[in-house]
Design a protein around this motif. Structure first.
Motif, PDB file in Angstrom:
ATOM      1  N   ASP A 244       0.816  -1.209   0.000  1.00  0.00           N
ATOM      2  CA  ASP A 244       0.000   0.000   0.000  1.00  0.00           C
ATOM      3  C   ASP A 244       0.852   1.261   0.000  1.00  0.00           C
ATOM      4  O   ASP A 244       0.344   2.354  -0.298  1.00  0.00           O
ATOM      5  CB  ASP A 244      -0.925   0.025   1.221  1.00  0.00           C
ATOM      6  CG  ASP A 244      -2.119  -0.894   1.048  1.00  0.00           C
ATOM      7  OD1 ASP A 244      -2.295  -1.442  -0.055  1.00  0.00           O
ATOM      8  OD2 ASP A 244      -2.881  -1.060   2.020  1.00  0.00           O
TER       9      ASP A 244
ATOM     10  N   LYS B 205      -2.015   2.836  -4.439  1.00  0.00           N
ATOM     11  CA  LYS B 205      -2.767   3.792  -3.636  1.00  0.00           C
ATOM     12  C   LYS B 205      -2.530   5.215  -4.136  1.00  0.00           C
ATOM     13  O   LYS B 205      -3.394   6.077  -4.017  1.00  0.00           O
ATOM     14  CB  LYS B 205      -2.355   3.696  -2.167  1.00  0.00           C
ATOM     15  CG  LYS B 205      -2.754   2.385  -1.495  1.00  0.00           C
ATOM     16  CD  LYS B 205      -4.253   2.277  -1.352  1.00  0.00           C
ATOM     17  CE  LYS B 205      -4.629   1.031  -0.563  1.00  0.00           C
ATOM     18  NZ  LYS B 205      -6.100   0.867  -0.444  1.00  0.00           N
ATOM     19  N   THR B 206      -1.341   5.451  -4.677  1.00  0.00           N
ATOM     20  CA  THR B 206      -1.019   6.767  -5.222  1.00  0.00           C
ATOM     21  C   THR B 206       0.083   6.605  -6.258  1.00  0.00           C
ATOM     22  O   THR B 206       0.800   5.593  -6.259  1.00  0.00           O
ATOM     23  CB  THR B 206      -0.580   7.734  -4.106  1.00  0.00           C
ATOM     24  OG1 THR B 206      -0.532   9.071  -4.615  1.00  0.00           O
ATOM     25  CG2 THR B 206       0.781   7.371  -3.544  1.00  0.00           C
TER      26      THR B 206
END
Length: 348
Positions: free
Chosen positions: A237, A259-260
């Motif tokens: 993550d 997640k990004t």
């Protein structure tokens, strides 16, 4: 309606253009050169910056001058399509990514000019107001590694946040020292670069030591092997990507849903691809943060403006240029107040 639909039909009139060379002796071993593209018509001017890293490419381009057939009446979209047909380099450059970097210079200049001619700002065109931008200072610690410069910055700005380039020479003691400051937002492993001066091979031991000692930091661009994937599995993550992200398709093709990601405008080349990435990330619930390329001219303000409109609260690697140099007092603090020009694609 897509974000690109807000700007694609903007009228664009171009009479001529010029190229302006910029350079800065950033370090004793690094003379940074960029080229500013000036598109002009009817007393208005749109500007963008070519952030190609090999200085010889800038020297050659500036010597050739404005050789591309850009004059005419366009929309932003038809101009972009036209750019896609042009030989922006006479031969394959040192890095294939340079095609996107150079195209972004012309695309961002075209967006700037089209908005100025329409008498609107980018924020107004896309229906967003600039927000203060959280930024990090991006830096390496050298070889052999030293935290002296890191602590000098922290001494001047105790709330400053950092993105640090890791290398295998980092000792456990050094990593613990960094962790104790609580100032590290992300660590860049440089494991996805190919054919550059910053290429770093996959290093499972380094990744594990960093991931465990800095449990809240983003882990950017690890090189993937069975060994590193095993080490990173508990931290998936926090793994994010930069060097390989040039399009929505690249985000979709990642080994696991992120997640990004680092949405670095110059890597996307065109406004259409960049705006599609913003749309995709928002629709999929994927975070985004911006990144710079040692811009010396208007390109820095442009990426700060994009960050202020689309991802102001993330660890954006868009600090004011002076943070790339030696530590000094009196610089703007994070979050950065970004004021956009009343017309065009430019931060004041």
């Amino acid at each position: 309606m897509s974000l690109y639909d807000d700007v694609k039909e903007l009228s664009l009139e171009i009479e001529d253009y010029t190229l302006e060379g910029l350079e800065l002796q950033a370090r004793s071993d690094f003379l940074r050169k960029t080229t500013v593209v000036h598109l002009r018509s009817g007393g208005e001017e749109g500007i963008g910056e070519d952030v190609t890293y090999h200085g010889e490419e800038h020297d050659f381009s500036q010597k050739l001058g404005p050789v591309f057939p850009l004059a005419g009446s366009w929309t932003l979209h038809t101009f972009s399509q036209h750019l896609g047909t042009l030989p922006l380099f006479p031969q394959e450059p040192e890095q294939h990514a340079y095609w996107d970097y150079r195209r972004w210079a012309y695309e961002s200049a075209a967006l700037d000019l089209a908005l100025r001619q329409a008498r609107v700002s980018l924020g107004k065109a896309v229906g967003r107001e600039p927000q203060p931008v959280a930024f990090v200072v991006s830096m390496g610690l050298g070889s052999p590694p030293s935290t002296e410069r890191f602590h000098s910055w922290l001494g001047l700005y105790p709330k400053l946040r950092f993105k640090l380039d890791a290398n295998p020479e980092w000792s456990d003691e050094l990593i613990e020292e960094l962790a104790a400051t609580g100032a590290v937002d992300s660590v860049d492993f440089k494991g996805q670069y190919r054919g550059t001066t910053v290429d770093s091979p996959p290093d499972a031991a380094l990744y594990q030591r960093v991931a465990e000692a800095l449990p809240d930091a983003w882990l950017e661009d690890p090189g993937l092997t069975p060994e590193t994937e095993n080490v990173l599995d508990p931290h998936r993550d926090r793994v994010t990507w930069d060097a390989i992200i040039h399009s929505v398709e690249d985000i979709e093709g990642l080994p696991w849903p992120p997640k990004t990601v680092n949405v670095k405008p110059s890597r996307f080349g065109s406004v259409e691809r960049l705006f599609a990435a913003y749309d995709y990330c928002e629709a999929q619930g994927i975070g985004a943060y911006g990144g710079g390329q040692w811009e010396l001219g208007p390109g820095r303000g442009q990426i700060q403006l994009l960050a202020s409109l689309f991802h102001p609260s993330t660890p954006n690697d868009v600090a004011p240029r002076a943070f790339n140099m030696e530590p000094k007092a009196g610089l703007p603090a994070s979050p950065l107040q970004v004021e956009q020009r009343k017309t065009g694609f430019l931060a004041l």
